[in-house]
Write a protein that holds these residues in place. Structure first.
Motif, short mmCIF file in Angstrom:
data_model
loop_
_atom_site.label_atom_id
_atom_site.label_comp_id
_atom_site.label_asym_id
_atom_site.label_seq_id
_atom_site.Cartn_x
_atom_site.Cartn_y
_atom_site.Cartn_z
N HIS A 234 0.85 -1.19 0.00
CA HIS A 234 0.00 0.00 0.00
C HIS A 234 0.88 1.25 0.00
O HIS A 234 2.04 1.21 0.45
CB HIS A 234 -0.85 0.05 1.27
CG HIS A 234 -2.25 -0.47 1.13
ND1 HIS A 234 -3.06 -0.21 0.05
CD2 HIS A 234 -3.00 -1.24 1.98
CE1 HIS A 234 -4.26 -0.78 0.23
NE2 HIS A 234 -4.24 -1.42 1.38
N ASN A 235 0.34 2.35 -0.48
CA ASN A 235 0.99 3.66 -0.39
C ASN A 235 0.29 4.45 0.71
O ASN A 235 -0.94 4.52 0.72
CB ASN A 235 0.88 4.41 -1.71
CG ASN A 235 1.49 3.65 -2.87
OD1 ASN A 235 1.05 3.79 -4.01
ND2 ASN A 235 2.47 2.80 -2.60
N VAL A 236 1.08 5.01 1.59
CA VAL A 236 0.53 5.66 2.79
C VAL A 236 1.14 7.04 2.95
O VAL A 236 2.36 7.20 2.85
CB VAL A 236 0.87 4.82 4.05
CG1 VAL A 236 0.34 5.47 5.31
CG2 VAL A 236 0.32 3.39 3.91
N VAL A 237 0.29 8.04 3.20
CA VAL A 237 0.81 9.38 3.52
C VAL A 237 0.57 9.64 5.01
O VAL A 237 -0.45 9.21 5.57
CB VAL A 237 0.14 10.49 2.66
CG1 VAL A 237 -1.37 10.55 2.87
CG2 VAL A 237 0.77 11.85 2.95
N ILE A 238 1.53 10.29 5.63
CA ILE A 238 1.33 10.70 7.02
C ILE A 238 0.73 12.09 6.99
O ILE A 238 1.36 13.06 6.53
CB ILE A 238 2.64 10.61 7.81
CG1 ILE A 238 3.05 9.14 7.86
CG2 ILE A 238 2.47 11.18 9.22
CD1 ILE A 238 4.50 8.92 8.00
N ARG A 239 -0.53 12.17 7.38
CA ARG A 239 -1.32 13.37 7.18
C ARG A 239 -2.14 13.60 8.44
O ARG A 239 -2.76 12.66 8.95
CB ARG A 239 -2.23 13.12 5.97
CG ARG A 239 -3.09 14.26 5.56
CD ARG A 239 -3.58 14.02 4.13
NE ARG A 239 -4.56 15.02 3.79
CZ ARG A 239 -5.88 14.84 3.90
NH1 ARG A 239 -6.36 13.69 4.32
NH2 ARG A 239 -6.70 15.82 3.59
N ARG A 240 -2.13 14.84 8.92
CA ARG A 240 -2.79 15.17 10.19
C ARG A 240 -2.29 14.24 11.29
O ARG A 240 -3.05 13.76 12.14
CB ARG A 240 -4.31 15.10 10.06
CG ARG A 240 -4.85 16.08 9.03
CD ARG A 240 -6.33 15.93 8.82
NE ARG A 240 -6.79 16.81 7.77
CZ ARG A 240 -7.92 16.64 7.08
NH1 ARG A 240 -8.71 15.62 7.34
NH2 ARG A 240 -8.27 17.50 6.16
N GLY A 241 -0.99 13.91 11.19
CA GLY A 241 -0.34 13.10 12.21
C GLY A 241 -0.55 11.61 12.08
O GLY A 241 0.08 10.84 12.80
N LYS A 242 -1.45 11.21 11.18
CA LYS A 242 -1.86 9.79 11.14
C LYS A 242 -1.66 9.17 9.75
O LYS A 242 -1.56 9.88 8.76
CB LYS A 242 -3.35 9.68 11.49
CG LYS A 242 -3.71 10.13 12.89
CD LYS A 242 -5.12 9.68 13.22
CE LYS A 242 -6.10 9.94 12.09
NZ LYS A 242 -7.28 10.71 12.45
N PRO A 243 -1.68 7.83 9.69
CA PRO A 243 -1.59 7.19 8.37
C PRO A 243 -2.88 7.35 7.57
O PRO A 243 -3.97 7.16 8.10
CB PRO A 243 -1.37 5.71 8.70
CG PRO A 243 -1.88 5.52 10.09
CD PRO A 243 -1.70 6.84 10.79
N ASP A 244 -2.74 7.73 6.32
CA ASP A 244 -3.87 7.85 5.39
C ASP A 244 -3.47 7.00 4.18
O ASP A 244 -2.47 7.29 3.51
CB ASP A 244 -4.04 9.34 5.04
CG ASP A 244 -5.15 9.61 4.04
OD1 ASP A 244 -5.71 8.64 3.49
OD2 ASP A 244 -5.46 10.80 3.82
#
Ligand code: MF3
Ligand code: CO
Length: 278
Positions: A234-244
């Motif tokens: 999976h591709n994951v961005v760390i956004r608003r402190g959390k994994p998205d």
């Protein structure tokens, strides 16, 4: 050097990542005994091109195909070929797309018919380990927390082999960016996870030993003991402190369940903790 992504860049990256899932789903819809992995590669490539995108892998360091399709003891980077698939085959399909200046890169492992409980358990545990890793991708943590979660779940708790030679990676305008994201490591080690980081998390988990060999083609990675291996990415961005999670298995899993040749019983069949390593 790590490239942190802005909100507008994340929008584009999500588009690329979602397209990969749809390309893998197009493959899932047609996998059956008798089809060749070259035919599957064409299905994926045609889908990508018809969606105004390019296959990321084709030409990457000379890689000759749009997809990597790794069957049974092939771990990753398998060349699509003319061998027909058969009952019991474990088929990992890894696809990258390049669109709007950004790459998406995702992988999923299917099985045709009944490979037996050991392989179904391996698939369940490998997919679960991906989510165990993703859960740790937040700003209070470091890369090693992701790595540890994957290794602990698969190797320590279940006795599977975690491949060391290949790792997850940053993703963006390049297919492989910093940082590296190993599937093994110590809690609290490695670089800090920060807002805007986009990483590809991709456990490669072997039923037997962790060691691998390379084929004569210079690409195909195979388990040393020739036992099967599973791979999900999976591709994951760390956004608003959390994994998205930018990529999605939604269409893939729907296609997997709808295809009578594919076995999805492993969803309800989580691998038990093995006594051997408890
Ligand atoms: N998901 C794989 C990776 O990140 C696919 C790369 S295949 C290559 O390494 F051909 F592009 F190298
Ligand atoms: Co990757």
């Amino acid at each position: 050097m790590i490239h942190y992504k802005s909100e507008p860049e994340i929008v584009l990256m999500r588009e690329s990542a979602l397209l990969v899932g749809k390309a893998i789903a197009a493959v899932a819809a047609v996998i059956r005994p008798g089809i060749t992995t070259k035919e599957l590669d064409k299905v994926a490539e045609d889908f990508i091109v018809s969606n105004n995108a390019k296959p990321s892998f084709k030409g990457y360091k000379g890689y000759p195909f749009a997809t990597c399709i790794s069957v049974n003891d092939a771990v990753v980077h398998g060349f699509p070929n003319d061998t027909p698939l058969k009952e019991g085959d474990l088929v990992s399909v890894d696809v990258g797309v390049y669109k709007n200046g950004f790459h998406g890169d995702s992988a999923y492992t299917f099985v045709i018919g009944d490979p037996g409980k050991a392989v179904l358990d391996l698939m369940a545990a490998t997919k679960e380990s991906l989510y165990k890793g993703i859960e740790k991708a937040h700003t209070a943590n470091r890369i090693g927390d992701i790595s540890f979660a994957i290794q602990d779940y698969t190797e320590k708790q279940r006795g599977y082999g975690v491949v060391r030679e290949l790792v997850g990676h940053g993703l963006g305008r390049s297919l492989h960016e910093d940082p590296q994201v190993p599937n093994y490591g110590k809690r609290g080690s490695g670089g800090k996870l920060k807002e805007g980081m986009v990483i590809a998390i991709e456990p490669m988990i072997n039923l037997g030993v962790k060691e691998v060999t390379y084929d004569e083609d210079g690409w195909t990675v195979r388990t040393m003991d020739r036992k099967p291996s599973a791979h999900y990415e999976h591709n994951v961005v760390i956004r608003r402190g959390k994994p998205d999670i930018l990529s999605s298995f939604k269409e893939i899993e729907a296609a997997e369940k709808a295809n009578v040749h594919l076995n999805s019983s492993y969803y309800h069949n989580p691998a038990p903790v093995s006594a051997a390593h408890a």
